[in-house]
Design a protein around this motif. Structure first.
Motif, short mmCIF file in Angstrom:
data_model
loop_
_atom_site.label_atom_id
_atom_site.label_comp_id
_atom_site.label_asym_id
_atom_site.label_seq_id
_atom_site.Cartn_x
_atom_site.Cartn_y
_atom_site.Cartn_z
N ASP A 294 16.69 34.14 62.65
CA ASP A 294 17.59 32.98 62.71
C ASP A 294 17.40 32.20 64.00
O ASP A 294 17.38 30.97 64.00
CB ASP A 294 19.06 33.43 62.66
N LEU A 295 17.32 32.94 65.11
CA LEU A 295 17.22 32.27 66.41
C LEU A 295 15.90 31.51 66.54
O LEU A 295 15.87 30.39 67.04
CB LEU A 295 17.37 33.31 67.54
N ARG B 94 14.32 30.29 64.08
CA ARG B 94 14.52 29.13 63.19
C ARG B 94 15.31 28.03 63.91
O ARG B 94 14.98 26.84 63.81
CB ARG B 94 15.23 29.56 61.91
N HIS B 95 16.35 28.40 64.65
CA HIS B 95 17.13 27.39 65.39
C HIS B 95 16.23 26.62 66.36
O HIS B 95 16.38 25.41 66.53
CB HIS B 95 18.24 28.05 66.21
#
Lengths: 226, 226
Positions: A95-96, A98-99
């Motif tokens: 997720d990180l 991706r951010h």
């Protein structure tokens, strides 16, 4: 039972291995997206996150089935419970990454980073690339020595993270408010990637050594600067 | 076996209940620290995080023992695995409340917020206080309706989070660079508190209803603005 447990646990370990390799790819891609304004790399990280999420679901599914059918105890149980938590950690790392990729894509063709911030982010990225390599090696070999190196090294990333804030507050800073917002968030995402790597490393140390489950490392590390 | 499982699971549920009540207290205290520059409230949140962490360790310990001795299957197993993840979520919420309290303590007696940002943060805090109340009720009654309300409402917090960035970028903004950094991070922490509440709510829906474990909600929610 024992043979079946080992076989099924091997399949889970293979998925976990695949997961950490995908996380390494995501961290590498996020770095190229951010530092080279590589919008294709950004898109690949964003698209690739789905596979990381799917691997976590698959690992949860396999672990729950293992717990139900094999009733592992002692070390085996510790490995299964730790595997569930490692998968959650890797999912969050995806997720990180991706951010970071999303921030790069949003500002493309401009960089979200002001010029004077690029060197610090490049150093953070080098650190994270090395950490990601170490994570892959640590998982492949269940190597507590590599895990301990990840834990020991994290201070360096925290120091770089702190420096980005110092830079932003200094007279050197020439960036816009938008860049200040991006730099603060991106630096935070990178620092959190390091924290999660430490959390994963602690769990591997825990699997390899024989601590009491109640002493399992349960916390994500928190950086000094927040 | 069944009676013992239920008794032991009740003890775990009581600890989880205690944990969520402590998280509510931490969110409330962090809000007072931030909005009223209440440095004693800040200190209480920082000190109280140790108890939240200890409760997570205790819950992990009890769940691992339950898995080893009782070999729960089907719904019981799902409840145990979900409990482990709920405890991890609450632990993280305690960390985030602590980060907010630390920022308030660091800038005391000044506020980390510029004047024009206070109204938005006050709205976010009201939202989180209500969410925390809902979380306590959801856990006490295993109430899927309350859980669904938490999930549904999260958009409001995401919208407020986005507005803090809009404000920071607008001409209305009068704050310093330090306040800009603080506002970005604090808003992010608050948005993450909401995400974790959603994640916890999804897990409660999952416990109450009867989904396949492989479909377990495995992801933290990510806000739209990052």
């Amino acid at each position: 039972m024992r043979v079946i447990f080992n076989e099924e646990m091997k399949a889970v370990a293979d998925d976990l291995d695949r997961m950490v390799r995908n996380v390494r790819k995501a961290i590498d891609g996020a770095g190229r997206a951010l530092l080279d304004s590589d919008v294709e790399a950004a898109q690949a990280v964003i698209d690739g996150d789905i596979e990381i999420d799917a691997l976590e679901s698959s690992i949860i599914d396999q672990c729950v089935k293992l717990l139900a059918k094999q009733n592992p105890v002692a070390t085996d149980l510790r490995v299964v419970v730790s595997t569930l938590r490692l998968a959650a950690t890797f999912e969050r790392m995806g997720d990180l990454a991706r951010h970071i990729a999303e921030a790069a894509r949003r500002s493309y063709p401009e960089s979200p980073l002001s010029d004077e911030a690029k060197d610090l982010f490049s150093q953070m990225q080098d650190f994270l690339d090395e950490t990601a390599d170490n994570m892959v090696a640590m998982l492949a070999d269940r190597d507590a020595k590599v895990a301990e190196r990840i834990i020991r090294n994290d201070d360096k990333l925290d120091a770089l993270h702190a420096k980005t804030f110092d830079l932003a507050l200094s007279d050197e800073w020439t960036g816009s408010k938008q860049q200040l917002i991006d730099v603060v968030l991106l630096s935070r995402f990178m620092e959190r990637l390091g924290d999660h790597a430490v959390s994963a490393a602690r769990r591997v140390v825990f699997i390899v050594s024989g601590f009491d489950p109640s002493k399992e490392p349960s916390r994500d590390e928190d950086g000094a600067v927040e």
